[in-house]
Design a protein around this motif. Sequence first.
Motif, PDB file in Angstrom:
ATOM      1  N   CYS A   1      76.555  41.509  22.136  1.00 53.92           N
ATOM      2  CA  CYS A   1      77.419  40.279  21.510  1.00 53.92           C
ATOM      3  C   CYS A   1      78.054  40.382  20.027  1.00 53.92           C
ATOM      4  CB  CYS A   1      76.775  38.912  21.655  1.00 53.92           C
ATOM      5  SG  CYS A   1      76.105  38.602  23.417  1.00 53.92           S
ATOM      6  N   LEU A   2      77.353  41.371  19.104  1.00 58.25           N
ATOM      7  CA  LEU A   2      77.963  41.664  17.924  1.00 58.25           C
ATOM      8  C   LEU A   2      79.111  42.579  17.689  1.00 58.25           C
ATOM      9  CD1 LEU A   2      74.192  41.986  16.438  1.00 58.25           C
ATOM     10  CD2 LEU A   2      75.583  39.977  16.959  1.00 58.25           C
ATOM     11  N   GLU A   3      79.490  42.095  16.367  1.00 58.49           N
ATOM     12  CA  GLU A   3      80.800  42.933  15.992  1.00 58.49           C
ATOM     13  C   GLU A   3      80.708  44.214  16.046  1.00 58.49           C
ATOM     14  OE1 GLU A   3      83.816  41.829  16.224  1.00 58.49           O
ATOM     15  OE2 GLU A   3      83.471  39.724  16.544  1.00 58.49           O
ATOM     16  N   PRO A   4      81.524  45.164  16.473  1.00 57.62           N
ATOM     17  CA  PRO A   4      81.083  46.798  16.411  1.00 57.62           C
ATOM     18  C   PRO A   4      80.818  47.145  14.868  1.00 57.62           C
ATOM     19  CG  PRO A   4      82.918  46.560  17.433  1.00 57.62           C
ATOM     20  CD  PRO A   4      82.939  44.924  17.165  1.00 57.62           C
ATOM     21  N   GLU A   5      81.346  46.579  13.801  1.00 53.84           N
ATOM     22  CA  GLU A   5      80.927  47.224  12.609  1.00 53.84           C
ATOM     23  C   GLU A   5      79.599  46.209  12.024  1.00 53.84           C
ATOM     24  OE1 GLU A   5      84.130  43.274  12.171  1.00 53.84           O
ATOM     25  OE2 GLU A   5      83.678  45.077  13.330  1.00 53.84           O
TER      26      GLU A   5
ATOM     27  N   SER B   1      81.362  36.678   9.862  1.00 57.43           N
ATOM     28  CA  SER B   1      80.168  37.476  10.316  1.00 57.43           C
ATOM     29  C   SER B   1      79.038  37.187   9.733  1.00 57.43           C
ATOM     30  CB  SER B   1      80.861  38.899  10.523  1.00 57.43           C
ATOM     31  OG  SER B   1      81.735  39.124  11.310  1.00 57.43           O
TER      32      SER B   1
ATOM     33  N   GLU C   1      83.270  39.092   4.642  1.00 55.93           N
ATOM     34  CA  GLU C   1      83.236  38.901   6.127  1.00 55.93           C
ATOM     35  C   GLU C   1      82.719  37.626   6.453  1.00 55.93           C
ATOM     36  OE1 GLU C   1      84.963  40.844   7.965  1.00 55.93           O
ATOM     37  OE2 GLU C   1      85.180  42.666   6.637  1.00 55.93           O
TER      38      GLU C   1
ATOM     39  N   GLN D   1      75.857  37.136  11.661  1.00 58.01           N
ATOM     40  CA  GLN D   1      75.291  38.467  12.252  1.00 58.01           C
ATOM     41  C   GLN D   1      74.878  39.422  11.230  1.00 58.01           C
ATOM     42  OE1 GLN D   1      78.445  39.977  14.920  1.00 58.01           O
ATOM     43  NE2 GLN D   1      78.824  38.193  16.031  1.00 58.01           N
TER      44      GLN D   1
END
Length: 438
Positions: free
Chosen positions: A142-146, A380, A377, A383
């Motif tokens: 579910c997390l952002e790729p970065e 995010s 960011e 995360q």
Amino acid sequence: MKMGRGRTSRVRRRKLFRSSVSRGVNESYKPEFIELKKWLKDRKFEDTNLIPACFPGTGRGLMSKTSLQEGQVIISLPESCLLTTDTVIRSYLGAYIAKWRPPPSPLLALCTFLVSEKHAGDQSVWKPYLEILPKAYTCPVCLEPEVVNLFPQPLRAKAEEQRARVREFFSSSRGFFSSLQPLFSEAVGSIFSYRALLWAWCTVNTRAVYVKHRQRRDFSAEPDTCALAPYLDLLNHSPRVQVEAAFNEETRCYEIRTASSCRKHEEVFICYGPHDNQRLLLEYGFVSIHNPHACVYVSEDILVKYLPSTDKQMNKKISILKDHDFIDTCWKKVLLGEIISDTNEKTSLDTAQKICHYFIEETNAVLQKVSHMKDEEVASINQLTLVETLWTEELKILQASALILNSLQTPFRESASWGGVEREGDRGSEAGAQTHEL
């Protein structure tokens, strides 16, 4: 009013401080929990031991209403409250599952039911439970790729496997979803989207308890062992508690019995298993502070990089490590072993220190990068904080390991220093010669 300065006052203040830190804020008055309590009561469950609360550090959980004693059953949830494949088969989905070939997996049945019931909204009899489920999850998928790119390499590889597995799960299930079109006025593609299935998959993966069911012809041969347990699944994890949890065939309830006592108004925990933090993040989406099972994984690439290049048996040693499942081993296990010779021991400690220092430098660099990203960011930040916590916990292990390795090197440093004195004495005195012989 003067503040007391005696020992009794200090003890009282410490108790009040600990209480304020650990005590949660009662949430049983909130509408969603009032509705859930009514729903559970209709299914013959009333809890006298626990109440929902919000705690610092762990968030939403369950708080003890009274002191709990060792060996006490803290929750006994009737079978009628459990959401299982039996629930799905008895529902409107049962006929569609029975005729679909090849048979769907138990996991697909549960996920399909969750998505369908969530879509039904107020019409769903499971609405009180669905309302308290997380709206989003923090599993790697579910997390952002970065953010995933900031993971330690072994976890990053597993996170990519997880993402690919869920993608394949969605892709292979679309045909079954299409067969359900007669049940809905809207296009099933808009209901059973990847995002909706991902939410359902995370719900089952992070919250289900183990309840073994008999094998059904309607399902594939995959183990049918998952059950969602409303209210009970509010219990948070702690690696420092022990519980007995199982479905009681006599009472037909899922029961949790504590192996330790708990004071009134404290958070009640269960243990998901002796998992390290990378495993907890991968499977459940969180990191446990001061986790006694925490470790740092050392990959084959790092071992090869730092093992002595003159070692002619390196490939054979790596092969043996693979055969015994020691590749990607835990860092703290690397420190254990039997001394074969001083030379080998010194070489091993030197190698371990180099690897440890490499990881400390890498960890500090990533933490610095995460800190900068948190400033830039903002969307995010939660995360990134999760990743930051993981690396911070691993840094503690590395720093402790560095101290241990340094202390293990002390005898070798003293031996080298002793050898220098001997050589000095050997040039002159008889005593020096005798010492050298000894």
